[in-house]
Enzyme design. Structure first.
Site, PDB file in Angstrom:
ATOM      1  N   ASP A  31       1.633  -5.538  11.333  1.00  0.00           N
ATOM      2  CA  ASP A  31       1.214  -4.144  11.193  1.00  0.00           C
ATOM      3  C   ASP A  31       0.255  -3.700  12.293  1.00  0.00           C
ATOM      4  OD1 ASP A  31      -0.869  -5.689  10.314  1.00  0.00           O
ATOM      5  OD2 ASP A  31      -1.189  -4.592   8.438  1.00  0.00           O
ATOM      6  N   ASN A  77       0.803 -13.226   4.470  1.00  0.00           N
ATOM      7  CA  ASN A  77       1.078 -11.788   4.499  1.00  0.00           C
ATOM      8  C   ASN A  77       2.210 -11.547   5.504  1.00  0.00           C
ATOM      9  OD1 ASN A  77       0.861  -9.064   4.081  1.00  0.00           O
ATOM     10  ND2 ASN A  77      -0.933  -8.796   5.396  1.00  0.00           N
ATOM     11  N   TRP A 127      -5.662 -15.639   2.180  1.00  0.00           N
ATOM     12  CA  TRP A 127      -4.601 -14.640   2.382  1.00  0.00           C
ATOM     13  C   TRP A 127      -4.446 -14.550   3.896  1.00  0.00           C
ATOM     14  CZ3 TRP A 127      -3.225 -10.196  -1.225  1.00  0.00           C
ATOM     15  CH2 TRP A 127      -2.164  -9.459  -0.714  1.00  0.00           C
ATOM     16  N   TRP A 128      -3.488 -15.315   4.411  1.00  0.00           N
ATOM     17  CA  TRP A 128      -3.359 -15.464   5.860  1.00  0.00           C
ATOM     18  C   TRP A 128      -2.479 -14.359   6.428  1.00  0.00           C
ATOM     19  CZ3 TRP A 128      -0.126 -19.219   9.147  1.00  0.00           C
ATOM     20  CH2 TRP A 128      -0.749 -19.444  10.379  1.00  0.00           C
ATOM     21  N   ASN A 129      -3.002 -13.643   7.417  1.00  0.00           N
ATOM     22  CA  ASN A 129      -2.262 -12.525   8.006  1.00  0.00           C
ATOM     23  C   ASN A 129      -1.231 -13.000   9.030  1.00  0.00           C
ATOM     24  OD1 ASN A 129      -2.930  -9.992   6.813  1.00  0.00           O
ATOM     25  ND2 ASN A 129      -5.003 -10.243   7.597  1.00  0.00           N
ATOM     26  N   LYS A 171       0.803  -1.224   0.000  1.00  0.00           N
ATOM     27  CA  LYS A 171       0.000   0.000   0.000  1.00  0.00           C
ATOM     28  C   LYS A 171       0.835   1.273   0.000  1.00  0.00           C
ATOM     29  CE  LYS A 171      -4.343  -1.745   1.825  1.00  0.00           C
ATOM     30  NZ  LYS A 171      -4.041  -3.163   2.019  1.00  0.00           N
ATOM     31  N   ASP A 220      -9.793  -2.373   2.608  1.00  0.00           N
ATOM     32  CA  ASP A 220      -9.442  -1.280   3.525  1.00  0.00           C
ATOM     33  C   ASP A 220      -9.762   0.127   3.025  1.00  0.00           C
ATOM     34  OD1 ASP A 220      -8.562  -3.256   5.215  1.00  0.00           O
ATOM     35  OD2 ASP A 220      -6.460  -3.035   4.688  1.00  0.00           O
TER      36      ASP A 220
END
Length: 282
Positions: free
Chosen positions: A198, A228, A191-193, A26, A103
């Site tokens: 963060d 991720n 999509w595993w965090n 991002k 987001d």
């Protein structure tokens, strides 16, 4: 990470049987806020290096565009700009693409499905060698949300839909996967965090990889699985080693054994010290 960090990760992935890298930071304005604009020459040269190393390591290097709130519904100009930008990236060598709505912006499922369908039919389908399109939806966790059900109905079944689990950071269980599959009308693209940090930037995520269901049919219940990582490329390798071992042999995955063996393998000159360091960053 910079190009150096990404090159290091791509080589690491090749050594540990990981086969897809999704580029979507991002803080890259040309992926996000300046998505209409072409990348400067330096960035394009860096992408060329990354694509070469990815190919050498048999990795599908996917470029994502984040439309967020900057894409107007029904705008011919925005669609033209989107296809132009994707065309530039295709000409640069990319054959795998993703569209992100996470987001930022509103949870307009019909609009997001329209964008995904048009990218698929008017861009992906008309070019040679493209991988299936991937989408990160606005509501990317949990299940039973009207947005998810509408997206599942309206979006072409060939498009993979990303999902982080029951929560934004959560275990991946067979039961939860079955529920979101009903909503999406297709197996989720996980999509595993993990090992991202963060939400706790004062700490590193270097503990063991755990919370993944080892049910015999898990492999067939997911259309893909990506992790991720942290903003710290090298430190992320401890967690990514665990993810690689899980995806390579789901039923045989042993969380604690994988963690310790991974540390010993990656840091042979100081394995004991690194294990202690990781113990304190778990």
């Amino acid at each position: 990470w910079g190009t150096e960090g990404r090159l290091s990760l791509l080589k690491f992935m090749g050594e540990h049987n990981m086969n897809i890298f999704i580029y979507g930071p991002k803080d890259d304005p040309y992926h996000h806020s300046k998505w209409r604009e072409p990348y400067p020459e330096k960035e394009m040269k860096d992408f060329k290096k990354l694509l070469e190393v990815a190919k050498a390591n048999k990795i599908n290097f996917c470029w994502a565009i984040h439309l967020g709130s900057g894409f107007k519904k029904g705008s011919k100009e925005d669609y033209a700009a989107l296809f132009k930008k994707l065309g530039w990236m295709y000409d640069a060598g990319f054959r795998s693409f993703a569209v992100f709505f996470d987001d930022f912006g509103s949870a307009d499922a019909e609009f997001h499905a329209e964008v995904g369908n048009r990218v698929l039919k008017e861009f992906i389908d008309k070019r040679k060698g493209c991988a299936p399109l991937i989408m990160c939806p606005n509501v990317y966790w949990g299940f039973g949300h009207p947005y998810q059900k509408t997206l599942g109905e309206k979006l072409d079944r060939r498009v993979h839909i990303m999902w982080t689990g029951r929560g934004i950071c959560s275990d991946i269980t067979a039961d939860a996967v079955k529920k979101i599959t009903e909503d999406f009308k297709r197996p989720p693209f996980i999509w595993w965090n993990w090992p991202c940090n963060d939400f706790k930037r004062s700490r590193l995520s270097m503990g063991r990889t755990y919370g993944l269901d080892t049910d015999a049919d898990m492999k067939n219940q997911m259309s893909g699985f990506v992790a991720n990582p942290m903003e710290h490329a090298e430190a992320s390798k401890v967690g990514l080693f665990g993810v690689a071992n899980y995806t390579w042999n789901i039923q045989g995955f042993d969380s604690d054994k994988t963690w310790k063996e991974g540390i010993a393998r990656m840091y042979p000159c100081c394995a004991s010290a690194m294990q202690t360091f990781c113990d304190h960053n778990s």
